[in-house]
Design a protein around this motif. Structure first.
Motif, PDB file in Angstrom:
ATOM      1  N   TYR A  13      -4.399  -3.446   4.162  1.00  0.00           N
ATOM      2  CA  TYR A  13      -3.620  -4.652   4.421  1.00  0.00           C
ATOM      3  C   TYR A  13      -4.458  -5.898   4.141  1.00  0.00           C
ATOM      4  O   TYR A  13      -5.659  -5.937   4.398  1.00  0.00           O
ATOM      5  CB  TYR A  13      -3.122  -4.680   5.863  1.00  0.00           C
ATOM      6  CG  TYR A  13      -2.065  -3.622   6.138  1.00  0.00           C
ATOM      7  CD1 TYR A  13      -0.766  -3.782   5.672  1.00  0.00           C
ATOM      8  CD2 TYR A  13      -2.386  -2.465   6.846  1.00  0.00           C
ATOM      9  CE1 TYR A  13       0.197  -2.807   5.910  1.00  0.00           C
ATOM     10  CE2 TYR A  13      -1.430  -1.492   7.087  1.00  0.00           C
ATOM     11  CZ  TYR A  13      -0.137  -1.666   6.613  1.00  0.00           C
ATOM     12  OH  TYR A  13       0.809  -0.705   6.836  1.00  0.00           O
ATOM     13  N   GLU A  32      10.509  -4.829  13.241  1.00  0.00           N
ATOM     14  CA  GLU A  32      10.564  -3.547  12.532  1.00  0.00           C
ATOM     15  C   GLU A  32      11.156  -3.725  11.134  1.00  0.00           C
ATOM     16  O   GLU A  32      10.676  -3.129  10.156  1.00  0.00           O
ATOM     17  CB  GLU A  32      11.394  -2.539  13.324  1.00  0.00           C
ATOM     18  CG  GLU A  32      11.431  -1.160  12.702  1.00  0.00           C
ATOM     19  CD  GLU A  32      12.181  -0.153  13.547  1.00  0.00           C
ATOM     20  OE1 GLU A  32      12.276   1.014  13.113  1.00  0.00           O
ATOM     21  OE2 GLU A  32      12.679  -0.523  14.623  1.00  0.00           O
ATOM     22  N   CYS A  51      10.894  -6.304   9.292  1.00  0.00           N
ATOM     23  CA  CYS A  51       9.883  -6.952   8.445  1.00  0.00           C
ATOM     24  C   CYS A  51       9.052  -5.930   7.682  1.00  0.00           C
ATOM     25  O   CYS A  51       8.628  -6.190   6.545  1.00  0.00           O
ATOM     26  CB  CYS A  51       8.962  -7.830   9.294  1.00  0.00           C
ATOM     27  SG  CYS A  51       9.678  -9.398   9.815  1.00  0.00           S
ATOM     28  N   GLU A  52       8.793  -4.782   8.295  1.00  0.00           N
ATOM     29  CA  GLU A  52       7.989  -3.758   7.634  1.00  0.00           C
ATOM     30  C   GLU A  52       8.695  -3.218   6.392  1.00  0.00           C
ATOM     31  O   GLU A  52       8.043  -2.801   5.432  1.00  0.00           O
ATOM     32  CB  GLU A  52       7.711  -2.608   8.611  1.00  0.00           C
ATOM     33  CG  GLU A  52       6.833  -2.985   9.799  1.00  0.00           C
ATOM     34  CD  GLU A  52       5.354  -3.045   9.438  1.00  0.00           C
ATOM     35  OE1 GLU A  52       5.006  -2.786   8.265  1.00  0.00           O
ATOM     36  OE2 GLU A  52       4.549  -3.353  10.332  1.00  0.00           O
ATOM     37  N   HIS A  53      10.032  -3.205   6.407  1.00  0.00           N
ATOM     38  CA  HIS A  53      10.797  -2.603   5.307  1.00  0.00           C
ATOM     39  C   HIS A  53      11.403  -3.637   4.367  1.00  0.00           C
ATOM     40  O   HIS A  53      11.559  -3.373   3.171  1.00  0.00           O
ATOM     41  CB  HIS A  53      11.909  -1.720   5.889  1.00  0.00           C
ATOM     42  CG  HIS A  53      11.439  -0.743   6.904  1.00  0.00           C
ATOM     43  ND1 HIS A  53      10.673   0.361   6.563  1.00  0.00           N
ATOM     44  CD2 HIS A  53      11.592  -0.694   8.259  1.00  0.00           C
ATOM     45  CE1 HIS A  53      10.384   1.052   7.667  1.00  0.00           C
ATOM     46  NE2 HIS A  53      10.930   0.429   8.698  1.00  0.00           N
ATOM     47  N   LEU A  66       0.750  -6.574   7.441  1.00  0.00           N
ATOM     48  CA  LEU A  66       0.869  -5.729   8.626  1.00  0.00           C
ATOM     49  C   LEU A  66       1.448  -6.583   9.743  1.00  0.00           C
ATOM     50  O   LEU A  66       0.949  -7.672  10.021  1.00  0.00           O
ATOM     51  CB  LEU A  66      -0.496  -5.183   9.038  1.00  0.00           C
ATOM     52  CG  LEU A  66      -0.563  -4.412  10.366  1.00  0.00           C
ATOM     53  CD1 LEU A  66       0.281  -3.142  10.286  1.00  0.00           C
ATOM     54  CD2 LEU A  66      -2.011  -4.077  10.718  1.00  0.00           C
TER      55      LEU A  66
END
Length: 219
Positions: free
Chosen positions: A116, A141, A143-145, A200
């Protein structure tokens, strides 16, 4: 042993009426738990409180600069280009402040996950003394995808000025060179995403953003 791996850049007009919030912001960095980050305080503009700036210069682990032009983007660019000599760097608005474990938790996240380039901490917004989360767990959550979708579909800026810790070896001055009147953090996030910068997202709140009602002098 406490780490001195991080530089936090604080751009500020350094006006007299903002003294209390400025010192609170600086002290929130200096009082960090389990690490000893450095502060680069960049006063900019013609209305700087010179006595306040002189006092800030006496603080341990604080470097001060004064730019004549009143420009937050120029202060950000100057700080990244000339004042970062550490493994990581970040920013803090002069009316926001970090919680004690913010910087150490971000450092650890990057130390142990070298894939990262940027770690994003979560904010609590303060409005007339009432705290609320800037983003829900579901939005974090997502944001991660789909970080683009959170910004452009849900209209939520996950990359606020005080949210990121950047790996110096990955994030260079080129990201901060756009000449705009007000530094636009969604623009920076978009530029980084298009360059395949890896983000991250942490889940716990680690800094406080003061909304306008909490600070009549906010700019």
């Amino acid at each position: 042993m406490e780490s001195m791996d991080t530089t936090i850049i604080i751009p500020s007009a350094c006006r007299t009426e903002r003294k209390d919030c400025i010192l609170k912001a600086i002290n929130s960095v200096l009082d960090s738990a389990y690490c000893s980050p450095c502060v680069v305080f960049i006063a900019n503009g013609p209305h700087v409180d010179v006595e306040l700036l002189a006092y800030i210069a006496t603080l341990e682990r604080v470097e001060t600069k004064h730019l004549e032009k009143p420009s937050a983007p120029d202060a950000v660019k100057y700080g990244v280009e000339h004042c970062v000599h550490t493994k990581y760097f970040g920013f803090l608005d002069d009316d926001d402040y970090f919680l004690p474990h913010a910087i150490s938790n971000r450092q650890i996240a990057l130390d142990y996950q070298p894939q990262y380039d940027v770690v994003i901490g979560q904010a609590l917004r303060s409005n007339q003394g009432n705290l609320s989360r800037h983003m829900s767990d579901e939005q974090i959550e997502l944001c991660e995808h789909d970080p683009f979708g959170v910004i452009f579909k849900q209209k939520i800026n996950w990359m606020t000025s005080s949210a990121g810790l950047y790996r110096t070896g990955s994030i260079g001055i080129s990201y901060f060179q756009k000449n705009i009147s007000y530094f636009e953090w969604t623009y920076l996030a978009t530029k980084m995403l298009l360059s395949d910068v890896q983000f991250l997202f942490l889940t716990d709140p680690d800094h406080i953003i003061l909304d306008d009602n909490d600070n009549a002098d906010d700019v």
